[in-house]
Scaffold this motif. Structure first.
Motif, PDB file in Angstrom:
ATOM      1  N   PRO A  70      64.058  77.277  67.682  1.00 12.15           N
ATOM      2  CA  PRO A  70      64.341  75.931  67.523  1.00 12.15           C
ATOM      3  C   PRO A  70      65.974  75.496  68.178  1.00 12.15           C
ATOM      4  O   PRO A  70      65.881  74.423  68.846  1.00 12.15           O
ATOM      5  N   ASP A  71      66.802  76.038  67.576  1.00 13.99           N
ATOM      6  CA  ASP A  71      68.198  75.850  68.192  1.00 13.99           C
ATOM      7  C   ASP A  71      68.509  76.510  69.496  1.00 13.99           C
ATOM      8  O   ASP A  71      69.373  75.641  70.126  1.00 13.99           O
ATOM      9  N   MET A  72      67.729  77.202  69.719  1.00 16.34           N
ATOM     10  CA  MET A  72      68.222  77.820  71.272  1.00 16.34           C
ATOM     11  C   MET A  72      67.370  76.632  72.082  1.00 16.34           C
ATOM     12  O   MET A  72      68.189  76.338  73.165  1.00 16.34           O
ATOM     13  N   ILE A  73      66.477  76.091  72.057  1.00 15.64           N
ATOM     14  CA  ILE A  73      65.617  75.033  72.621  1.00 15.64           C
ATOM     15  C   ILE A  73      66.609  73.829  72.744  1.00 15.64           C
ATOM     16  O   ILE A  73      67.006  73.310  73.772  1.00 15.64           O
ATOM     17  N   LYS A  74      67.183  73.596  71.714  1.00 19.99           N
ATOM     18  CA  LYS A  74      68.248  72.455  71.542  1.00 19.99           C
ATOM     19  C   LYS A  74      69.395  72.616  72.185  1.00 19.99           C
ATOM     20  O   LYS A  74      69.874  71.886  72.989  1.00 19.99           O
ATOM     21  N   ALA A  75      69.968  74.100  72.226  1.00 21.16           N
ATOM     22  CA  ALA A  75      71.255  74.347  72.879  1.00 21.16           C
ATOM     23  C   ALA A  75      70.875  74.179  74.447  1.00 21.16           C
ATOM     24  O   ALA A  75      71.560  73.774  75.134  1.00 21.16           O
ATOM     25  N   THR A  84      64.389  75.461  86.706  1.00 19.15           N
ATOM     26  CA  THR A  84      65.081  74.691  85.579  1.00 19.15           C
ATOM     27  C   THR A  84      64.005  73.825  85.152  1.00 19.15           C
ATOM     28  O   THR A  84      63.697  73.788  83.927  1.00 19.15           O
ATOM     29  N   GLN A  85      63.361  73.052  86.069  1.00 22.54           N
ATOM     30  CA  GLN A  85      62.294  71.991  85.512  1.00 22.54           C
ATOM     31  C   GLN A  85      61.082  72.505  84.952  1.00 22.54           C
ATOM     32  O   GLN A  85      60.821  72.013  83.727  1.00 22.54           O
ATOM     33  N   GLN A  86      60.594  73.576  85.343  1.00 19.44           N
ATOM     34  CA  GLN A  86      59.501  74.348  84.847  1.00 19.44           C
ATOM     35  C   GLN A  86      59.906  74.938  83.486  1.00 19.44           C
ATOM     36  O   GLN A  86      59.048  74.869  82.454  1.00 19.44           O
ATOM     37  N   VAL A  87      60.848  75.427  83.134  1.00 23.25           N
ATOM     38  CA  VAL A  87      61.569  76.053  81.901  1.00 23.25           C
ATOM     39  C   VAL A  87      61.751  74.910  81.092  1.00 23.25           C
ATOM     40  O   VAL A  87      61.065  74.939  79.732  1.00 23.25           O
ATOM     41  N   GLU A  88      62.060  73.782  81.294  1.00 22.95           N
ATOM     42  CA  GLU A  88      62.461  72.522  80.680  1.00 22.95           C
ATOM     43  C   GLU A  88      61.071  72.038  80.172  1.00 22.95           C
ATOM     44  O   GLU A  88      61.068  71.715  78.825  1.00 22.95           O
ATOM     45  N   ARG A  89      59.986  71.888  81.048  1.00 25.16           N
ATOM     46  CA  ARG A  89      58.710  71.706  80.489  1.00 25.16           C
ATOM     47  C   ARG A  89      58.182  72.485  79.671  1.00 25.16           C
ATOM     48  O   ARG A  89      57.589  72.042  78.496  1.00 25.16           O
ATOM     49  N   LEU A 105      59.420  74.807  77.622  1.00 20.44           N
ATOM     50  CA  LEU A 105      60.270  74.830  76.344  1.00 20.44           C
ATOM     51  C   LEU A 105      59.810  73.509  75.431  1.00 20.44           C
ATOM     52  O   LEU A 105      59.707  73.436  74.297  1.00 20.44           O
ATOM     53  N   ALA A 106      59.745  72.389  76.257  1.00 25.44           N
ATOM     54  CA  ALA A 106      59.430  71.083  75.422  1.00 25.44           C
ATOM     55  C   ALA A 106      58.012  71.056  74.974  1.00 25.44           C
ATOM     56  O   ALA A 106      57.737  70.610  73.757  1.00 25.44           O
ATOM     57  N   ALA A 107      57.047  71.762  75.601  1.00 26.37           N
ATOM     58  CA  ALA A 107      55.804  71.970  75.304  1.00 26.37           C
ATOM     59  C   ALA A 107      55.640  72.942  73.994  1.00 26.37           C
ATOM     60  O   ALA A 107      54.775  72.517  72.894  1.00 26.37           O
ATOM     61  N   PHE A 108      56.621  74.002  74.034  1.00 25.46           N
ATOM     62  CA  PHE A 108      56.433  74.821  72.849  1.00 25.46           C
ATOM     63  C   PHE A 108      57.277  74.130  71.870  1.00 25.46           C
ATOM     64  O   PHE A 108      56.613  74.155  70.465  1.00 25.46           O
ATOM     65  N   ASP A 109      58.431  73.325  71.848  1.00 30.04           N
ATOM     66  CA  ASP A 109      59.089  72.556  70.804  1.00 30.04           C
ATOM     67  C   ASP A 109      57.977  71.442  70.254  1.00 30.04           C
ATOM     68  O   ASP A 109      57.697  71.290  69.017  1.00 30.04           O
ATOM     69  N   ALA A 110      57.115  70.847  71.030  1.00 31.20           N
ATOM     70  CA  ALA A 110      56.125  69.967  70.678  1.00 31.20           C
ATOM     71  C   ALA A 110      55.051  70.643  69.517  1.00 31.20           C
ATOM     72  O   ALA A 110      54.652  70.147  68.613  1.00 31.20           O
ATOM     73  N   MET A 111      54.574  71.811  70.012  1.00 31.56           N
ATOM     74  CA  MET A 111      53.842  72.788  69.213  1.00 31.56           C
ATOM     75  C   MET A 111      54.345  73.043  67.868  1.00 31.56           C
ATOM     76  O   MET A 111      53.734  72.906  66.699  1.00 31.56           O
ATOM     77  N   LEU A 112      55.650  73.457  67.909  1.00 26.50           N
ATOM     78  CA  LEU A 112      56.401  73.531  66.745  1.00 26.50           C
ATOM     79  C   LEU A 112      56.429  72.187  65.710  1.00 26.50           C
ATOM     80  O   LEU A 112      56.157  72.569  64.502  1.00 26.50           O
ATOM     81  N   VAL A 172      74.558  82.551  68.515  1.00 30.89           N
ATOM     82  CA  VAL A 172      73.473  82.869  69.100  1.00 30.89           C
ATOM     83  C   VAL A 172      72.583  82.057  70.094  1.00 30.89           C
ATOM     84  O   VAL A 172      72.178  82.519  70.958  1.00 30.89           O
ATOM     85  N   ALA A 173      72.154  80.874  69.539  1.00 25.45           N
ATOM     86  CA  ALA A 173      71.441  79.955  70.244  1.00 25.45           C
ATOM     87  C   ALA A 173      72.045  79.653  71.479  1.00 25.45           C
ATOM     88  O   ALA A 173      71.450  79.554  72.498  1.00 25.45           O
ATOM     89  N   LYS A 174      73.248  79.355  71.541  1.00 22.02           N
ATOM     90  CA  LYS A 174      74.102  78.966  72.819  1.00 22.02           C
ATOM     91  C   LYS A 174      74.031  80.266  73.803  1.00 22.02           C
ATOM     92  O   LYS A 174      73.888  79.817  74.902  1.00 22.02           O
ATOM     93  N   ARG A 175      74.285  81.274  73.220  1.00 25.13           N
ATOM     94  CA  ARG A 175      74.454  82.314  74.359  1.00 25.13           C
ATOM     95  C   ARG A 175      72.994  82.589  74.751  1.00 25.13           C
ATOM     96  O   ARG A 175      72.978  82.841  76.043  1.00 25.13           O
ATOM     97  N   TYR A 176      72.006  82.545  74.027  1.00 26.04           N
ATOM     98  CA  TYR A 176      70.471  82.658  74.612  1.00 26.04           C
ATOM     99  C   TYR A 176      70.477  81.577  75.325  1.00 26.04           C
ATOM    100  O   TYR A 176      69.925  81.817  76.750  1.00 26.04           O
ATOM    101  N   ALA A 177      70.547  80.269  75.136  1.00 25.21           N
ATOM    102  CA  ALA A 177      70.362  79.146  76.075  1.00 25.21           C
ATOM    103  C   ALA A 177      71.150  79.314  77.371  1.00 25.21           C
ATOM    104  O   ALA A 177      70.823  78.987  78.591  1.00 25.21           O
TER     105      ALA A 177
END
Length: 193
Positions: free
Chosen positions: A104-109, A36-41, A43-50, A18-23
């Motif tokens: 979290p796994d989607m962000i990693k993927a 791509t760069q904006q989405v990466e930033r 998602l990194a911000a959301f991951d940091a909040m987590l 599921v994580a890989k398909r969504y990613a």
């Protein structure tokens, strides 16, 4: 293998799929939209909040909250954090589809797919003490030479290692920790005695 361990493996595989398909879908949309760069930033911000909020982790992982409750909370949180566009829509879609616990796994993927496209690899490094900038630079250089890829370091500290490093790049792992060496010695001594 017991039936319960088979189910755990199946659930892990399901979550991973599921994580890989969504990613992959998010990466395709981001590339098509030149974001791509904006989405990466974002998602990194959301991951940091987590990483900083146990309450947010509870919201993401708990099945107790309804999709509407999760959406409302995330809407406010994303707006406050300035996360908008594709990344915000992605997080909201995961909540709406009751897949927020996989986020979290989607962000990693997503990161892994993006790194693969860029010819990069991430080395997970565990050390007994924080690495200096010179140590990180030397490690990146050595790993880049052996893998042929640009290396990003994801470092964490585990004092229980006593000394040395554990380095994992993809499926390859090198464990030079003193703890492992001592455990091996202890095991060898038991075999002899």
């Amino acid at each position: 293998m017991s039936e319960s361990s088979d189910q755990v493996t199946d659930n892990t595989t399901l979550v991973s799929g599921v994580a890989k398909r969504y990613a992959a879908a998010l990466l395709e949309l981001a590339e098509d939209g030149g974001a791509t760069q904006q989405v990466e930033r974002d998602l990194a911000a959301f991951d940091a909040m987590l990483a900083e909020s146990a309450d947010l982790v509870r919201l993401v992982r708990s099945p107790v909250f309804t999709a509407d409750e999760q959406l409302a909370a995330l809407d406010a949180l994303l707006a406050k954090a300035g996360i908008a566009g594709l990344a915000a829509n992605f997080v909201k879609l995961a909540a709406k589809n009751r897949r927020l616990f996989v986020l979290p796994d989607m962000i990693k993927a997503f990161r892994a797919l993006l790194a693969e496209k860029r010819g990069e690899a991430t080395a997970e490094v565990v050390s007994a003490a924080p690495l200096s900038d010179a140590n990180v630079a030397a490690l990146k250089e050595a790993l880049a030479a052996s893998t042929g890829k640009k290396i990003n370091i994801a470092a964490r500290v585990d004092p229980a290692l006593i000394g040395g490093l554990i380095v994992k790049v993809g499926s390859r792992m090198v464990d030079t920790s003193l703890r492992t060496k001592l455990n091996s010695l202890k095991f060898a001594m038991k075999e002899v005695g």
